[in-house]
Design a protein around this motif. Sequence first.
Motif, PDB file in Angstrom:
ATOM      1  N   ASP A   1     -19.410 -61.462 -20.794  1.00 16.63           N
ATOM      2  CA  ASP A   1     -18.785 -61.218 -19.500  1.00 16.63           C
ATOM      3  C   ASP A   1     -17.980 -62.468 -19.160  1.00 16.63           C
TER       4      ASP A   1
ATOM      5  N   VAL B   1     -15.611 -64.968 -17.346  1.00 15.89           N
ATOM      6  CA  VAL B   1     -15.253 -65.309 -15.974  1.00 15.89           C
ATOM      7  C   VAL B   1     -13.857 -65.922 -15.929  1.00 15.89           C
TER       8      VAL B   1
ATOM      9  N   ILE C   1     -18.328 -67.942 -19.245  1.00 16.23           N
ATOM     10  CA  ILE C   1     -18.948 -66.624 -19.285  1.00 16.23           C
ATOM     11  C   ILE C   1     -20.184 -66.599 -18.383  1.00 16.23           C
ATOM     12  N   ARG C   2     -20.591 -65.391 -18.024  1.00 18.33           N
ATOM     13  CA  ARG C   2     -21.846 -65.233 -17.302  1.00 18.33           C
ATOM     14  C   ARG C   2     -22.983 -65.220 -18.330  1.00 18.33           C
TER      15      ARG C   2
ATOM     16  N   PRO D   1     -28.873 -65.186 -15.576  1.00 13.68           N
ATOM     17  CA  PRO D   1     -28.466 -66.217 -14.609  1.00 13.68           C
ATOM     18  C   PRO D   1     -29.633 -66.639 -13.719  1.00 13.68           C
TER      19      PRO D   1
ATOM     20  N   PRO E   1     -27.065 -66.536  -8.347  1.00 16.92           N
ATOM     21  CA  PRO E   1     -25.811 -65.784  -8.340  1.00 16.92           C
ATOM     22  C   PRO E   1     -24.633 -66.733  -8.612  1.00 16.92           C
ATOM     23  N   GLY E   2     -23.739 -66.326  -9.467  1.00 20.45           N
ATOM     24  CA  GLY E   2     -22.572 -67.140  -9.786  1.00 20.45           C
ATOM     25  C   GLY E   2     -22.765 -68.117 -10.937  1.00 20.45           C
ATOM     26  N   HIS E   3     -23.956 -68.184 -11.522  1.00 17.95           N
ATOM     27  CA  HIS E   3     -24.240 -69.062 -12.663  1.00 17.95           C
ATOM     28  C   HIS E   3     -23.311 -68.685 -13.821  1.00 17.95           C
ATOM     29  N   VAL E   4     -22.621 -69.672 -14.372  1.00 19.64           N
ATOM     30  CA  VAL E   4     -21.761 -69.441 -15.538  1.00 19.64           C
ATOM     31  C   VAL E   4     -21.992 -70.533 -16.578  1.00 19.64           C
TER      32      VAL E   4
ATOM     33  N   HIS F   1     -23.779 -75.594 -17.889  1.00 20.33           N
ATOM     34  CA  HIS F   1     -24.200 -74.612 -16.900  1.00 20.33           C
ATOM     35  C   HIS F   1     -23.606 -75.005 -15.552  1.00 20.33           C
TER      36      HIS F   1
END
Length: 116
Positions: A17, A19, A28-29, A33, A36-39, A94
């Motif tokens: 996924d 980003v 990417i996700r 995670p 929320p929003g961790h990439v 991260h």
Amino acid sequence: MTACVFCRIVAGRAPADVVREWEDVIAIRPLNPVTPGHVLVIPHTHVTDIGQDPGVSARTMACAAELAADLAAVNVITSKGTAATQTVAHLHLHIVPRTAGDALPLPWTPQQHTAG
């Protein structure tokens, strides 16, 4: 480096996924995670960890900084070696958005320490 999951993702041979993409870095996700929003920010070049190639590490951090700039509170984390919790031998950072009271402890925070 076909055994490396991040190399397969960068090459388009494994799903992700996405980003954001730069010419030499991808965000990417993660599968799991922690907020929320961790990439994950991953260089296209396969380097094992942050210490292997300072130029690649710096470029990856610059991309991570672009993503972090829009967040009010964030941890930017990378690990080098299994003793430091590195589980994939390909540099990745991260980006972990934080909110007050999210209760996500880090390894060095008091929540993780036990008496003894």
